[in-house]
Design a protein around this motif. Structure first.
Motif, PDB file in Angstrom:
ATOM      1  N   ASP A  46       3.509   2.360  -0.856  1.00 20.45           N
ATOM      2  CA  ASP A  46       3.339   1.873   0.507  1.00 20.45           C
ATOM      3  C   ASP A  46       3.997   0.500   0.613  1.00 20.45           C
ATOM      4  O   ASP A  46       4.778   0.131  -0.264  1.00 20.45           O
ATOM      5  CB  ASP A  46       1.866   1.855   0.932  1.00 20.45           C
ATOM      6  CG  ASP A  46       0.997   0.963   0.062  1.00 20.45           C
ATOM      7  OD1 ASP A  46       1.530   0.092  -0.651  1.00 20.45           O
ATOM      8  OD2 ASP A  46      -0.235   1.131   0.099  1.00 20.45           O
ATOM      9  N   THR A  47       3.676  -0.250   1.642  1.00 15.66           N
ATOM     10  CA  THR A  47       4.322  -1.548   1.834  1.00 15.66           C
ATOM     11  C   THR A  47       3.910  -2.576   0.785  1.00 15.66           C
ATOM     12  O   THR A  47       4.578  -3.585   0.613  1.00 15.66           O
ATOM     13  CB  THR A  47       4.023  -2.120   3.230  1.00 15.66           C
ATOM     14  OG1 THR A  47       2.600  -2.249   3.389  1.00 15.66           O
ATOM     15  CG2 THR A  47       4.580  -1.211   4.320  1.00 15.66           C
ATOM     16  N   ARG A  48       2.807  -2.323   0.079  1.00 17.54           N
ATOM     17  CA  ARG A  48       2.325  -3.264  -0.937  1.00 17.54           C
ATOM     18  C   ARG A  48       2.955  -3.038  -2.303  1.00 17.54           C
ATOM     19  O   ARG A  48       3.043  -3.966  -3.106  1.00 17.54           O
ATOM     20  CB  ARG A  48       0.802  -3.160  -1.069  1.00 17.54           C
ATOM     21  CG  ARG A  48       0.055  -3.691   0.130  1.00 17.54           C
ATOM     22  CD  ARG A  48      -1.436  -3.490  -0.046  1.00 17.54           C
ATOM     23  NE  ARG A  48      -1.806  -2.091  -0.036  1.00 17.54           N
ATOM     24  CZ  ARG A  48      -2.127  -1.409   1.054  1.00 17.54           C
ATOM     25  NH1 ARG A  48      -2.152  -2.009   2.226  1.00 17.54           N
ATOM     26  NH2 ARG A  48      -2.455  -0.143   0.991  1.00 17.54           N
TER      27      ARG A  48
END
Length: 100
Positions: A46-48
C-alpha cells in the motif's frame, strides 16, 4: 474493536515469501512458528510499504528477534485489516494485512 497482541512464545522459525495471487496481484505471506503455535499473515502493498519493503522489514526484524532476546510484537486491528508491528529496534509500522 480491541487489539490482539501476539507477543507470546519464542520464535522457532519463520518464512517470508512473495506470492502471486493473480497476474496483477502480488502479496507477502509471513509464517511465524513459535513454541506455542504458528501464525500466518497475508500482507498487501500500500502507500506505506512496497512488497520489497515488507519482505525486508519482516526478514530483518524476525532474524534479529530469533537470534537475540529482542521482542517482535504484532497487534491486529481486524476491523480494518491492519497489523501494527513493533520491531526489535522499537520502531512500529502499520501494514495492510489479514491473518490466514
Amino acid at each position: 474493536m480491541g487489539y490482539l497482541n501476539l507477543n507470546s512464545g519464542t520464535i522457532q522459525n519463520f518464512s517470508v515469501s512473495q506470492v502471486a495471487e493473480s497476474s496483477d496481484l502480488i502479496v507477502v505471506h509471513v509464517t511465524i512458528d513459535t513454541d506455542l503455535g504458528t501464525t500466518k499473515y497475508r500482507i498487501c502493498e500500500d502507500t506505506r510499504a512496497t512488497i520489497k519493503d515488507i519482505i525486508n522489514d519482516f526478514n530483518n526484524g524476525l532474524n534479529t528477534a530469533k537470534s537475540s532476546d529482542a521482542d517482535f510484537y504484532i497487534n491486529e486491528y481486524q476491523e480494518r485489516d491492519y497489523i501494527f508491528v513493533t520491531f526489535p529496534n522499537g520502531e512500529t509500522k502499520q501494514y495492510t494485512a489479514k491473518r490466514i
